[in-house]
Design an enzyme around this catalytic site. Structure first.
Site, PDB file in Angstrom:
ATOM      1  N   ILE A 185      39.603  37.937  30.527  1.00 27.11           N
ATOM      2  CA  ILE A 185      38.572  37.986  31.561  1.00 27.11           C
ATOM      3  C   ILE A 185      37.243  38.460  30.987  1.00 27.11           C
ATOM      4  CG2 ILE A 185      37.967  38.843  33.855  1.00 27.11           C
ATOM      5  CD1 ILE A 185      40.933  39.463  34.318  1.00 27.11           C
ATOM      6  N   ASP A 186      36.198  37.703  31.256  1.00 29.40           N
ATOM      7  CA  ASP A 186      34.844  38.068  30.877  1.00 29.40           C
ATOM      8  C   ASP A 186      34.403  39.280  31.697  1.00 29.40           C
ATOM      9  OD1 ASP A 186      32.187  37.702  29.785  1.00 29.40           O
ATOM     10  OD2 ASP A 186      31.647  36.805  31.705  1.00 29.40           O
TER      11      ASP A 186
END
Length: 217
Positions: free
Chosen positions: A7-8
């Site tokens: 996840i960014d």
């Protein structure tokens, strides 16, 4: 079967606009290149920052001016800017649910790891992640494809069991380079055209939609 979710951070878990843009303006002004308040620089959120500052300065990314602007940025960001940030709605609840469902969660951000950890600790989100991965202060692994490759190697993950969630083309293209499907989030800083051209396998309009999306993969 998806077991691991990369996840960014910026534009996906939190909205860092105020801290990043204000610190960038500070860094640019410090080297004698102020930019007006009505100039939109939201596009710098997500990509490697030094390259974005170099673009604003119209110099090569290796130019000493870009490095000085980055140092000025960090001078402010490390103290104040990283906390001028807010968590998007539903993020904590969704991360907690994904963790309960048995997914292993990893942060994959171009932001230096030292800052990413402080931000996630500050907002009490670090508890949901197996490991927080970012770049180095020397610029290593600011390229999302390189970072994802590094995560796969370090964690001994199988690409087919992973998915990447992010708001910019760099997230989707970096994942694809490593044989991983991408989920684009439309509420971040990637324009609709950018995400469309990157061709994520799936797209969500709110972080909370991630659970239903994963259930349909």
């Amino acid at each position: 079967m998806i077991k691991n979710i990369l996840i960014d951070l910026d534009g996906t878990l939190t909205d860092p606009k105020v801290g990043i843009t204000t610190s960038a303006r500070y860094g640019l002004e410090k080297i004698g290149h102020p930019i007006s308040e009505d100039t939109n620089i939201d596009w710098i959120i997500g990509p490697p920052l030094k390259a974005s500052l170099a673009k604003i300065l119209n110099v090569d990314v290796h130019d000493v001016l870009a490095e000085k602007a980055l140092m000025g940025y960090r001078e402010r960001f490390a103290v104040t800017g990283l906390f001028e940030n807010k968590v998007y709605a539903g993020v904590a609840e969704t991360l907690a649910q994904l963790q309960k469902m048995g997914f292993k969660l990893f942060v994959a951000t171009a932001k230096p790891t030292v800052y990413a950890r402080q931000i996630l600790d500050h907002f009490d989100l670090a508890q949901y992640f197996t490991v927080i991965y970012g770049s180095e202060l020397n610029g290593e692994r600011t390229n999302k494809g390189d970072l994802i490759e590094y995560i796969l190697q370090q964690e001994q993950l199988i690409a087919a069991e992973c998915i990447m969630v992010g708001d910019r083309e760099y997230d989707i293209l970096g994942a694809r380079r490593n044989g991983i499907q991408g989920i684009g989030v439309s509420y971040g800083y990637g324009s609709p055209e950018e995400l469309k051209n990157a061709e994520p396998a799936y797209q969500i309009a709110a972080f909370s939609e991630l659970i239903a999306c994963l259930e349909n993969i």
